[in-house]
Design a protein around this motif. Structure first.
Motif, PDB file in Angstrom:
ATOM      1  N   TYR A 355       0.817  -1.195   0.043  1.00  0.00           N
ATOM      2  CA  TYR A 355      -0.045   0.041   0.039  1.00  0.00           C
ATOM      3  C   TYR A 355       0.821   1.172  -0.049  1.00  0.00           C
ATOM      4  N   LYS A 356       1.971   1.241   0.654  1.00  0.00           N
ATOM      5  CA  LYS A 356       2.757   2.431   0.810  1.00  0.00           C
ATOM      6  C   LYS A 356       3.612   2.680  -0.521  1.00  0.00           C
ATOM      7  N   ASN A 357       4.188   1.714  -1.143  1.00  0.00           N
ATOM      8  CA  ASN A 357       4.710   2.052  -2.376  1.00  0.00           C
ATOM      9  C   ASN A 357       3.569   2.244  -3.551  1.00  0.00           C
ATOM     10  N   ARG A 358       2.317   1.910  -3.464  1.00  0.00           N
ATOM     11  CA  ARG A 358       1.521   2.258  -4.630  1.00  0.00           C
ATOM     12  C   ARG A 358       1.046   3.848  -4.070  1.00  0.00           C
ATOM     13  N   LEU A 359       1.102   4.071  -3.127  1.00  0.00           N
ATOM     14  CA  LEU A 359       0.589   5.544  -2.508  1.00  0.00           C
ATOM     15  C   LEU A 359       1.599   6.506  -3.114  1.00  0.00           C
ATOM     16  N   TYR A 360       3.093   6.037  -3.012  1.00  0.00           N
ATOM     17  CA  TYR A 360       4.071   7.063  -3.338  1.00  0.00           C
ATOM     18  C   TYR A 360       4.071   7.029  -4.573  1.00  0.00           C
ATOM     19  N   GLN A 361       3.652   6.128  -5.488  1.00  0.00           N
ATOM     20  CA  GLN A 361       3.515   6.197  -7.029  1.00  0.00           C
ATOM     21  C   GLN A 361       2.437   7.216  -7.313  1.00  0.00           C
ATOM     22  N   ILE A 362       1.488   7.260  -6.833  1.00  0.00           N
ATOM     23  CA  ILE A 362       0.098   8.137  -6.747  1.00  0.00           C
ATOM     24  C   ILE A 362       0.653   9.534  -6.549  1.00  0.00           C
ATOM     25  N   ASP A 363       1.400   9.833  -5.446  1.00  0.00           N
ATOM     26  CA  ASP A 363       1.811  11.100  -5.213  1.00  0.00           C
ATOM     27  C   ASP A 363       2.745  11.766  -6.310  1.00  0.00           C
ATOM     28  N   GLN A 364       3.685  10.563  -6.767  1.00  0.00           N
ATOM     29  CA  GLN A 364       4.466  11.311  -7.843  1.00  0.00           C
ATOM     30  C   GLN A 364       4.051  11.679  -9.205  1.00  0.00           C
ATOM     31  N   GLU A 365       2.863  10.892  -9.403  1.00  0.00           N
ATOM     32  CA  GLU A 365       2.124  11.045 -10.651  1.00  0.00           C
ATOM     33  C   GLU A 365       1.290  12.420 -10.553  1.00  0.00           C
ATOM     34  N   LEU A 366       0.635  12.591  -9.374  1.00  0.00           N
ATOM     35  CA  LEU A 366      -0.207  13.728  -9.037  1.00  0.00           C
ATOM     36  C   LEU A 366       0.740  14.983  -8.849  1.00  0.00           C
ATOM     37  N   ASN A 367       1.815  14.897  -8.442  1.00  0.00           N
ATOM     38  CA  ASN A 367       2.785  16.287  -7.934  1.00  0.00           C
ATOM     39  C   ASN A 367       3.844  16.480  -8.634  1.00  0.00           C
ATOM     40  N   ASP A 368       4.606  15.313  -9.151  1.00  0.00           N
ATOM     41  CA  ASP A 368       5.960  15.363  -9.617  1.00  0.00           C
ATOM     42  C   ASP A 368       6.125  15.096 -11.087  1.00  0.00           C
ATOM     43  N   ASP A 369       5.018  14.755 -11.897  1.00  0.00           N
ATOM     44  CA  ASP A 369       5.146  14.276 -13.229  1.00  0.00           C
ATOM     45  C   ASP A 369       5.854  15.152 -14.002  1.00  0.00           C
ATOM     46  N   SER A 370       5.453  16.210 -14.092  1.00  0.00           N
ATOM     47  CA  SER A 370       6.449  17.457 -14.884  1.00  0.00           C
ATOM     48  C   SER A 370       7.632  17.744 -14.022  1.00  0.00           C
ATOM     49  N   ASN A 371       7.519  17.582 -12.748  1.00  0.00           N
ATOM     50  CA  ASN A 371       8.701  18.152 -12.000  1.00  0.00           C
ATOM     51  C   ASN A 371      10.012  17.044 -12.186  1.00  0.00           C
ATOM     52  N   LYS A 372       9.665  15.837 -12.329  1.00  0.00           N
ATOM     53  CA  LYS A 372      10.778  14.999 -12.420  1.00  0.00           C
ATOM     54  C   LYS A 372      11.838  15.363 -13.605  1.00  0.00           C
ATOM     55  N   PHE A 373      11.261  16.022 -14.378  1.00  0.00           N
ATOM     56  CA  PHE A 373      12.256  16.600 -15.592  1.00  0.00           C
ATOM     57  C   PHE A 373      12.921  17.949 -15.146  1.00  0.00           C
ATOM     58  N   ASP A 374      12.392  18.636 -14.197  1.00  0.00           N
ATOM     59  CA  ASP A 374      13.018  19.983 -13.827  1.00  0.00           C
ATOM     60  C   ASP A 374      14.622  19.836 -13.167  1.00  0.00           C
ATOM     61  N   ASN A 375      14.676  18.844 -12.487  1.00  0.00           N
ATOM     62  CA  ASN A 375      16.296  18.731 -12.074  1.00  0.00           C
ATOM     63  C   ASN A 375      17.078  18.539 -13.139  1.00  0.00           C
ATOM     64  N   ILE A 376      16.570  17.596 -14.076  1.00  0.00           N
ATOM     65  CA  ILE A 376      17.577  17.494 -15.176  1.00  0.00           C
ATOM     66  C   ILE A 376      17.823  18.528 -16.147  1.00  0.00           C
ATOM     67  N   LEU A 377      16.681  19.427 -16.368  1.00  0.00           N
ATOM     68  CA  LEU A 377      16.886  20.478 -17.221  1.00  0.00           C
ATOM     69  C   LEU A 377      17.525  21.494 -16.486  1.00  0.00           C
ATOM     70  N   SER A 378      17.485  21.627 -15.147  1.00  0.00           N
ATOM     71  CA  SER A 378      18.325  22.791 -14.400  1.00  0.00           C
ATOM     72  C   SER A 378      19.710  22.477 -14.732  1.00  0.00           C
ATOM     73  N   ALA A 379      20.008  21.013 -14.546  1.00  0.00           N
ATOM     74  CA  ALA A 379      21.440  20.844 -14.782  1.00  0.00           C
ATOM     75  C   ALA A 379      22.024  21.233 -16.049  1.00  0.00           C
ATOM     76  N   ILE A 380      21.090  20.873 -16.940  1.00  0.00           N
ATOM     77  CA  ILE A 380      21.577  21.162 -18.381  1.00  0.00           C
ATOM     78  C   ILE A 380      21.805  22.456 -18.577  1.00  0.00           C
ATOM     79  N   PHE A 381      20.669  23.253 -18.128  1.00  0.00           N
ATOM     80  CA  PHE A 381      20.880  24.991 -18.525  1.00  0.00           C
ATOM     81  C   PHE A 381      22.359  25.271 -17.550  1.00  0.00           C
ATOM     82  N   THR A 382      22.533  24.869 -16.362  1.00  0.00           N
ATOM     83  CA  THR A 382      23.619  25.438 -15.681  1.00  0.00           C
ATOM     84  C   THR A 382      24.914  24.879 -16.567  1.00  0.00           C
TER      85      THR A 382
END
Length: 575
Positions: A355-382
């Motif tokens: 249950y905990k693992n599935r809840l984590y996956q849902i939170d990632q999809e709800l809140n961080d789906d676009s943000n998971k690319f942000d760190n990568i893009l930030s590093a590239i722009f730096t």
């Protein structure tokens, strides 16, 4: 022959603001230089005179000047010193490389003075003279006798000496500005390269902002071509590098990641999908809560938290962040027991883990789906920014290769640049330069005072025959337009092409408050002749108020130092 002057470390530092040493009272009346660091070390110390001796009487620091820097007509011997003559001297002594040395009593004092100079922006010429610093301990002889001398009578020429210092400071500022402008003037190719690199950097900055603020990236379709064109120009101007190939790879990676980010964000914005995820999340949270209640895990966590809070409170009483219970105490044993209970539950209950693992996956999809690319893009722009900064710095280093020619700088009744009789640009420049050197409105540098000097110089130029020529008319029209623009009578003004001196003059008018602003403006406008703008700026603020960020590039070149010193000696002899 050499003369010796006892000096404090603070006053020595101050002398490298102006490259000179003056009677104490001059500093408060000339209104230039850093007089906050100057002080009288004794009640009866000379304030209107320097004390020069023919022998080093010892002390911590001694300034040693060659007789070539002294006007011997003003050396006034003090009668009580006959064996080793001591003199009063009522004038400023101007330093020249090779004619000044500084003796320190120990290395620590020398090193600390050099270190302190590095953090003082106005102390700019230590590097020029540091090779003439040396360490030698000296026994103090008759020092008290010198410091207790009575003040000499007031000298009638004193005000003329102060007036000379004021004029000299302005003229030296003009000469240093002219030299710096020549030495760092870029050719057209270098200016184009620097502007293109900055434009590419700004485009990547805009892309970064657009990606973070918008769901869709409008591809800069010409950026790929601009990078390739800049690569060719860089190769011709500076040399080969793989940095541009890396930039192109990073650019393509940014485009790919931006599209993936946008697609996932679109999927998340699908309302049905979001509702389903939120409903599943609520169900999982209820299941997790029921399992924790059935195994008394909620109560165990509360009790563990209370023990940790007690450790924190105990620590704060004795000034620590936490005071842990010692092994063997009831609290310590209970704490370990609770931690084991919680760990065994969280790692051993398969249903809870699922249950905990599935809840984590849902939170990632709800809140961080676009943000998971942000760190990568930030590093590239730096990385992109770092690459472009290196390329810009490499191209900027080319500006330190200009030829310096001071032969055109002359003085008669006023300072001027020699030129052809029909050169209207230089004619107006000389008028403006001397308006700055002589005008009372030029004491305080501001946009308002600059406009007043513009008006004054335009009126004088209008009376000259060259103002009736086509180029003279263009100069007056440009000045008139800019004056009207600054007084909000028109919406814009134009600076003519093919008139490099006027372009440089106008750069000073537009950005008068700092050499870095002038330099940036001229780079954007692709104006290459910085020498004239810097000469006007230097004449206005004077040498003493120039920061080391402006002069450092000159003081790293001994040949240029020698040229400047020789020209200053020539000019000052005619003042």
């Amino acid at each position: 022959m050499q003369y010796y002057i006892e000096i404090s470390s603070w006053n020595l530092l101050e002398s490298f603001v102006t490259e000179s040493i003056s009677p104490f009272s001059f500093y408060s009346e000339r209104n230039f230089g850093n007089n906050l660091s100057r002080y009288l070390s004794g009640e009866k110390e000379k304030s209107n005179y320097l004390i020069l001796s023919t022998q080093d009487f010892g002390g911590d620091i001694t300034l040693i000047v060659d007789e070539a820097l002294i006007d011997k007509a003003y050396l006034n011997p003090i009668k009580k010193f006959t064996t080793n003559p001591v003199y009063t001297y009522p004038k400023t002594i101007y330093y020249r490389k090779g004619f000044v040395k500084i003796r320190f009593c120990n290395s620590k004092l020398k090193d600390s003075l050099i270190a302190e100079s590095q953090i003082l922006l106005e102390v700019k010429s230590i590097d020029k003279f540091v090779s003439d610093f040396y360490v030698k301990s000296k026994t103090i002889e008759k020092r008290a006798t010198i410091s207790n001398l009575k003040e000499e009578s007031f000298l009638l020429e004193r005000q003329s000496f102060i007036d000379f210092d004021i004029k000299y400071n302005k003229i030296k500022g003009a000469l240093i500005g002219f030299t710096r402008g020549q030495y760092t003037t870029s050719d057209d190719t270098t200016l184009i390269l620097q502007n293109n690199l900055r434009s590419i950097k700004n485009s990547f900055g805009g892309m970064n902002t657009q990606i973070m603020m918008s769901d869709v990236l409008d591809e800069a379709s010409d950026l790929n071509g601009r990078i390739r064109n800049c690569k060719e120009l860089y190769f011709k101007t500076i040399g080969r590098t793989n940095s541009f190939d890396v930039l192109l790879d990073q650019y393509n990676e940014v485009i790919k990641l931006a599209k993936m980010r946008s697609e996932e964000k679109k999927q998340l914005n699908n309302n049905q999908r979001k509702d389903d995820l939120l409903q599943e999340k609520t169900y999982l949270e209820n299941c997790i809560s029921q399992i924790e209640v059935s195994f008394n895990i909620i109560e165990a966590r509360k009790e563990l938290k209370s023990i940790k809070a007690l450790e924190k409170a105990n620590g704060e009483r004795i000034g620590k962040s936490r005071l842990y219970f010692k092994k063997g105490t009831v609290e310590y044993e209970r704490k370990q027991q609770l931690k084991n209970i919680i760990d065994e539950f969280e790692n051993g209950n398969a249903e809870y883990i699922h249950y905990k693992n599935r809840l984590y996956q849902i939170d990632q999809e709800l809140n961080d789906d676009s943000n998971k690319f942000d760190n990568i893009l930030s590093a590239i722009f730096t990385r992109i920014s770092d690459i472009l900064n290196d390329l810009i710095n490499n191209s900027s280093s080319l500006t330190n290769r200009g030829m310096v020619d001071l032969s055109k700088v002359s003085i008669s009744d006023s300072l001027y640049l020699s030129s052809n009789p029909d050169d209207s640009e230089i004619c107006y420049f000389n008028i403006l330069l001397n308006c700055i050197l002589s005008s009372t409105t030029a004491k305080q540098l501001s946009e308002h005072s600059v406009l007043l000097v513009l008006e004054e110089s335009a009126k004088l130029f209008k009376s000259m025959p060259l103002s009736k020529e086509n180029s003279g008319k263009m100069i007056l029209n440009t000045l008139r337009e800019y004056w009207s623009y600054k007084n909000q009578r028109i919406d814009s003004f134009n600076i003519p092409e093919g008139m490099p001196v006027l372009q440089s003059i106008m750069s000073f008018f537009v950005k008068p408050l700092g050499f870095d602003q002038i330099e940036r403006y001229m780079m954007i406008k692709k104006f290459s002749s910085k020498a004239y703008a810097f000469m006007l700026w230097g004449a206005w603020i004077g040498f003493a108020d120039m920061p080391k960020t402006f002069t450092n590039v000159l003081y790293q070149n001994d040949n240029i130092n020698s040229m400047i010193d020789s020209k200053l000696a020539e000019l000052s002899s005619k003042l």
